[in-house]
Scaffold this active site. Structure first.
Site, PDB file in Angstrom:
ATOM      1  N   ASP A  64       0.875  -1.383   0.059  1.00 36.23           N
ATOM      2  CA  ASP A  64      -0.019  -0.108  -0.040  1.00 36.23           C
ATOM      3  C   ASP A  64       0.841   1.346   0.080  1.00 36.23           C
ATOM      4  O   ASP A  64       0.384   2.406  -0.316  1.00 36.23           O
ATOM      5  CB  ASP A  64      -1.016   0.033   1.077  1.00 36.23           C
ATOM      6  CG  ASP A  64      -0.271  -0.242   2.530  1.00 36.23           C
ATOM      7  OD1 ASP A  64       0.946  -0.202   2.630  1.00 36.23           O
ATOM      8  OD2 ASP A  64      -0.787  -0.175   3.650  1.00 36.23           O
ATOM      9  N   HIS A  65       2.112   1.267   0.420  1.00 36.98           N
ATOM     10  CA  HIS A  65       3.139   2.542   0.546  1.00 36.98           C
ATOM     11  C   HIS A  65       3.557   2.715  -0.702  1.00 36.98           C
ATOM     12  O   HIS A  65       3.566   3.842  -1.376  1.00 36.98           O
ATOM     13  CB  HIS A  65       4.062   1.938   1.533  1.00 36.98           C
ATOM     14  CG  HIS A  65       3.487   2.455   3.043  1.00 36.98           C
ATOM     15  ND1 HIS A  65       2.630   1.589   3.647  1.00 36.98           N
ATOM     16  CD2 HIS A  65       3.760   3.473   3.981  1.00 36.98           C
ATOM     17  CE1 HIS A  65       2.246   1.898   4.793  1.00 36.98           C
ATOM     18  NE2 HIS A  65       2.996   3.182   5.135  1.00 36.98           N
ATOM     19  N   ASP A 119       4.062  -1.180  11.279  1.00 43.83           N
ATOM     20  CA  ASP A 119       3.526  -0.089  10.925  1.00 43.83           C
ATOM     21  C   ASP A 119       3.204   0.722  12.110  1.00 43.83           C
ATOM     22  O   ASP A 119       2.261  -0.155  12.987  1.00 43.83           O
ATOM     23  CB  ASP A 119       2.601   0.065   9.939  1.00 43.83           C
ATOM     24  CG  ASP A 119       2.322   1.470   9.327  1.00 43.83           C
ATOM     25  OD1 ASP A 119       2.779   1.933   8.184  1.00 43.83           O
ATOM     26  OD2 ASP A 119       1.478   2.439  10.031  1.00 43.83           O
ATOM     27  N   ARG A 379      -0.642  12.785  10.243  1.00 49.63           N
ATOM     28  CA  ARG A 379       0.892  13.260  10.432  1.00 49.63           C
ATOM     29  C   ARG A 379       1.274  14.393   9.309  1.00 49.63           C
ATOM     30  O   ARG A 379       0.758  14.548   8.296  1.00 49.63           O
ATOM     31  CB  ARG A 379       2.143  12.277  10.294  1.00 49.63           C
ATOM     32  CG  ARG A 379       2.056  11.365  11.373  1.00 49.63           C
ATOM     33  CD  ARG A 379       3.089  10.356  11.092  1.00 49.63           C
ATOM     34  NE  ARG A 379       3.091   9.522  12.448  1.00 49.63           N
ATOM     35  CZ  ARG A 379       3.328   8.094  12.254  1.00 49.63           C
ATOM     36  NH1 ARG A 379       3.997   7.839  11.379  1.00 49.63           N
ATOM     37  NH2 ARG A 379       3.385   7.597  13.526  1.00 49.63           N
ATOM     38  N   SER A 535       7.045   7.305  12.874  1.00 51.60           N
ATOM     39  CA  SER A 535       7.035   5.736  12.285  1.00 51.60           C
ATOM     40  C   SER A 535       7.451   4.741  12.966  1.00 51.60           C
ATOM     41  O   SER A 535       8.470   4.945  13.892  1.00 51.60           O
ATOM     42  CB  SER A 535       7.451   6.056  10.828  1.00 51.60           C
ATOM     43  OG  SER A 535       8.206   5.071  10.334  1.00 51.60           O
ATOM     44  N   ARG A 537       9.632   2.697  11.251  1.00 50.32           N
ATOM     45  CA  ARG A 537      10.640   2.425  10.232  1.00 50.32           C
ATOM     46  C   ARG A 537      11.804   2.036  11.045  1.00 50.32           C
ATOM     47  O   ARG A 537      12.497   2.790  11.484  1.00 50.32           O
ATOM     48  CB  ARG A 537      10.749   3.335   9.212  1.00 50.32           C
ATOM     49  CG  ARG A 537      11.221   4.661   9.472  1.00 50.32           C
ATOM     50  CD  ARG A 537      10.965   5.726   8.533  1.00 50.32           C
ATOM     51  NE  ARG A 537       9.611   5.965   8.364  1.00 50.32           N
ATOM     52  CZ  ARG A 537       9.138   7.314   7.857  1.00 50.32           C
ATOM     53  NH1 ARG A 537      10.010   8.374   7.759  1.00 50.32           N
ATOM     54  NH2 ARG A 537       8.002   7.427   7.846  1.00 50.32           N
TER      55      ARG A 537
HETATM   56  C1  MIC Z   1       4.010   6.228   8.446  1.00 53.68           C
HETATM   57  O1  MIC Z   1       3.016   6.925   8.452  1.00 53.68           O
HETATM   58  O2  MIC Z   1       5.080   7.125   8.796  1.00 53.68           O
HETATM   59  C2  MIC Z   1       4.614   5.049   7.874  1.00 53.68           C
HETATM   60  C3  MIC Z   1       5.076   5.237   6.497  1.00 53.68           C
HETATM   61  O3  MIC Z   1       3.320   4.361   7.495  1.00 53.68           O
HETATM   62  C4  MIC Z   1       5.282   4.342   8.856  1.00 53.68           C
HETATM   63  C5  MIC Z   1       6.129   2.961   8.120  1.00 53.68           C
HETATM   64  C6  MIC Z   1       7.272   3.260   7.222  1.00 53.68           C
HETATM   65  O4  MIC Z   1       7.946   4.155   7.566  1.00 53.68           O
HETATM   66  O5  MIC Z   1       7.240   2.456   6.502  1.00 53.68           O
HETATM   67  C7  MIC Z   1       4.681   3.966  10.177  1.00 53.68           C
HETATM   68  O6  MIC Z   1       3.900   4.549  10.431  1.00 53.68           O
HETATM   69  O7  MIC Z   1       5.301   3.204  10.846  1.00 53.68           O
HETATM   70 FE1  SF4 Z   2      -0.041   4.783   4.869  1.00 53.58          FE
HETATM   71 FE2  SF4 Z   2       1.257   5.632   7.301  1.00 53.58          FE
HETATM   72 FE3  SF4 Z   2      -0.124   7.394   6.095  1.00 53.58          FE
HETATM   73 FE4  SF4 Z   2      -1.354   5.515   7.380  1.00 53.58          FE
HETATM   74  S1  SF4 Z   2      -0.005   7.078   8.136  1.00 53.58           S
HETATM   75  S2  SF4 Z   2      -1.686   5.972   5.319  1.00 53.58           S
HETATM   76  S3  SF4 Z   2       0.215   3.602   6.799  1.00 53.58           S
HETATM   77  S4  SF4 Z   2       1.899   6.308   5.111  1.00 53.58           S
END
Ligand code: MIC
Ligand code: SF4
Length: 642
Positions: A64-65, A119, A379, A535, A537
């Protein structure tokens, strides 16, 4: 003494420890989820552990990313993930199916189960009464290999809801109100447990919006009871047999209480660059908006798209505003098309995007220079949209839709009457985009397909007794993982290639960091409060480790990032006396003696300044062993080979 719902579920999964707050516990994990941006690394690690098949009740791999395919990298990673799922007994949600958290809530999350996801918004599953936790990829890989998950027993906060939401005020405003009160550090080491008569007025997707964005308070997770509303939702998803009633005891004892009267809430907005900068929409009314984005795992349910569409029905969005809409799942799209409501969005001028994270993580649709972007996301960190000069604000779908029509931030209550719409009694369930696991014998024959972008895991050394080097960077409070390891369309495709992605570490803060770090043979980072928020990550640990990072010394850490540092052999230390933060400068040469790590304090000698200070940590015995082994992967491998 009665128990909270959190305590009941944790207790029923407890493998080690007690419910004493702050103590080290280990729990069994029933379900796991991964997404493609963290999944490639998680599965490379799972392969390295060397288990034939996942040991969980259910594991799902979502794509999905990384859905923009401007070259071979992302599609190669998708192909790798699909072959891994087939080989190891994992459900595979194909690209185009939707966002992991929305899909998991619709199709898999179960009351009373534990879910570990690579995630940070995995707590969305708390909307149906799961204990759903975000973690680094390696922790999720370990859970798939049958390892229990270790954490500190959190405190439990009762969030007592009364009343019901006024027109044009919705679930997003509830979580923004929580953020307005407690900020982005307020719920660290705590679970936000929602109770009170007000919860009956919130549907499961609305509860999911609240538990999803609870992550932004630093909470370990958030949870709603499993009640009649949950039952109706699961039945509508053809999963009625998975329902069980779950609630706290009447005399449950909570560590803290927050009371919110839903009837008194009004539309709220988070200003740049933190979800904690909450104001009322009224206060910011009139500010011109260039971009409005509806979607993300926070606000992409059928309810969210329906309210947006019905506000936009028969209108045209402002001439100077771009509106994007991304649904959370194919199911949502199916409903919107069948009911005809998708046409309201298209006719009003919305740009309909793929069912994926999209602009939330800068995967396309970056705003123009200096743009004001209004988003229903969770975010708004600096640079996350893909445009460093853009100003991102976080709002509800109601505020987003009305503001898109007006071309400026608008309190949606000025729209007039709230449009009404029907919600289906049964959802259009069609799992044809979810590939179920193969039987073991067939699975064994599957070959893993690796594209050229997938590089082997880097190997790291054992921890020495003394760390020496230079302070490579000194940063302030609330440094996010988006600062440490930025995402976006250019960098995300490098998630399975550590040498390449490490060139972007701290890119939004100090572009010279990677080169300086390599030139000096690594060193230290000094930081303020809540270091590593955001995140999950693990790249925010692996990539700096690859550049030679030895220890991070801060006033306090965010939970998932702290665990990721340990997993990759970087020592997470805190100042015993927070004032000492001021005594160290970037460029100072320092020495940290680790021989006394087990005692809880270590000495830091500042060779440049000729001073000595004390550092502490919250590491458990197991975490110290992991660090000494050079990280969690060698630690687990050793255990499994025994
Ligand atoms: C985000 O919303 O920051 C992400 C991208 O979904 C991350 C995961 C990632 O960095 O791949 C998260 O929320 O953990
Ligand atoms: Fe995707 Fe993270 Fe954004 Fe949710 S917050 S839509 S999991 S990138």
């Amino acid at each position: 003494m009665g128990k909270t719902l959190t305590e009941k579920i944790i207790e029923s999964h407890l493998v080690e420890g007690t419910l004493e707050r702050g103590s080290d516990i280990a729990i069994t994990i029933n379900q796991t989820l991964t997404q493609d941006a963290t999944g490639t690394m998680a599965y490379l690690q799972f392969e390295a552990i060397g288990i034939d098949r996942v040991q969980t009740e259910l594991s799902v791999s979502y794509v999905d990313h990384n859905t923009l395919q401007s070259d071979f990298k992302n599609p190669d990673d998708h192909r790798y993930l699909q072959s891994i799922a087939a080989k190891y007994g994992i459900y595979f949600s194909r690209p185009g199916n939707g966002i992991c958290h929305q899909l998991h809530l619709e199709r898999f999350a179960r009351p009373g189960r534990t879910l570990l996801g690579s995630d940070s918004h995995t707590p969305t599953g708390g909307g149906v009464g799961s204990i759903a936790l975000g973690a680094g990829g390696l922790d999720v890989a370990a859970a798939m290999a049958g390892e229990s998950f270790r954490l500190k027993m959190p405190q439990v906060v009762k969030v007592y809801l009364t009343g019901s939401l006024p027109d044009f005020v919705s679930a997003k405003d509830v979580i923004l109100e929580v953020l307005r009160r407690i900020g982005v550090k307020g719920a660290r080491s705590k679970v936000l447990e929602y109770t009170g008569p007000g919860i009956k007025t919130l549907s499961v997707p609305e509860r999911g919006t609240i538990t999803n964005m609870g992550t932004e308070t630093g909470a370990t997770t958030s949870i709603f009871p499993s009640d009649e509303i949950t039952k109706e939702f699961l039945e509508a998803q053809e999963r009625g047999d998975q329902w069980v009633e779950l609630k706290p005891d009447d005399d449950a004892v909570y560590d803290e209480t927050i009371e919110i009267n839903l009837s008194e809430l009004e539309p709220l907005i988070a200003e740049p660059h933190s979800p904690g900068n909450v104001k009322t929409v009224k206060e910011l009314e009139g500010l011109k908006v260039d971009q409005v984005c509806v979607g993300s795992c926070t606000n992409s349910s059928l309810r969210d798209l329906k309210i947006t569409a019905n506000i936009l029905k028969g209108k045209t969005i402002d001439l100077n505003t771009v509106l994007t809409v991304s649904a959370g799942s194919r199911q949502v799209v199916d409903h919107m098309i069948t009911s005809g409501e998708m046409a309201y969005l298209i006719e009003a001028g919305a740009r309909i995007l793929e069912n994926a994270c999209g602009p939330c993580i800068g995967m396309g649709l970056a705003p123009k220079t200096d743009a004001i972007s209004l988003r229903t996301f969770n975010r708004n960190f600096l640079g996350r949209s893909g445009t460093k000069s853009a100003q991102a604000y976080l709002v509800s779908p109601e505020t987003a839709a009305v503001s898109a029509i007006e071309g400026k931030i608008t309190d949606p209550r000025s729209f007039g009457e709230l449009p009404t719409f029907d919600m289906p009694k049964k959802f259009m369930v069609n799992d044809n985009m979810i590939v179920p696991p193969l039987p073991s014998e067939e699975a064994k024959k599957i070959e893993i397909i690796r594209g050229p972008n997938i590089k082997p895991l880097p190997e790291f050394n054992l921890l020495p007794d003394k760390l020496e080097g230079e302070v490579l960077l000194k940063v302030e409070d609330d440094i996010t993982t988006d600062h440490i390891m930025p995402a976006g369309a250019k960098i995300l495709p490098l998630r399975s290639n550590i040498p390449e992605i490490s060139k972007f570490v701290f890119n939004v803060v100090d572009e010279s960091f990677p080169d300086r770090s390599l030139e000096r043979g690594g060193g230290f980072i000094i930081g303020g409060e809540n270091y590593g928020q955001g995140s999950s990550r693990e790249h925010a640990a692996i990539a700096p480790k690859y550049l030679g990072l030895k220890a991070v010394i801060v006033k306090s850490f965010a939970r998932i990032h702290l665990a990721n540092l340990v997993n990759f052999g970087i020592v997470p230390l805190t100042f015993e006396n927070k004032e000492d933060y001021a005594t160290i400068e970037q460029g100072d040469k320092i020495e940290v003696d680790l021989l006394s790590l087990e005692s809880g304090t270590v000495a830091l000698k500042n060779l440049t300044k000729g001073t000595e200070i004390k550092l502490t940590h919250s590491l458990s015995e197991t975490e110290i062993e992991v660090l000494k082994a050079g990280g969690k992967l060698p630690f687990i491998k050793k255990k499994h080979s025994k």
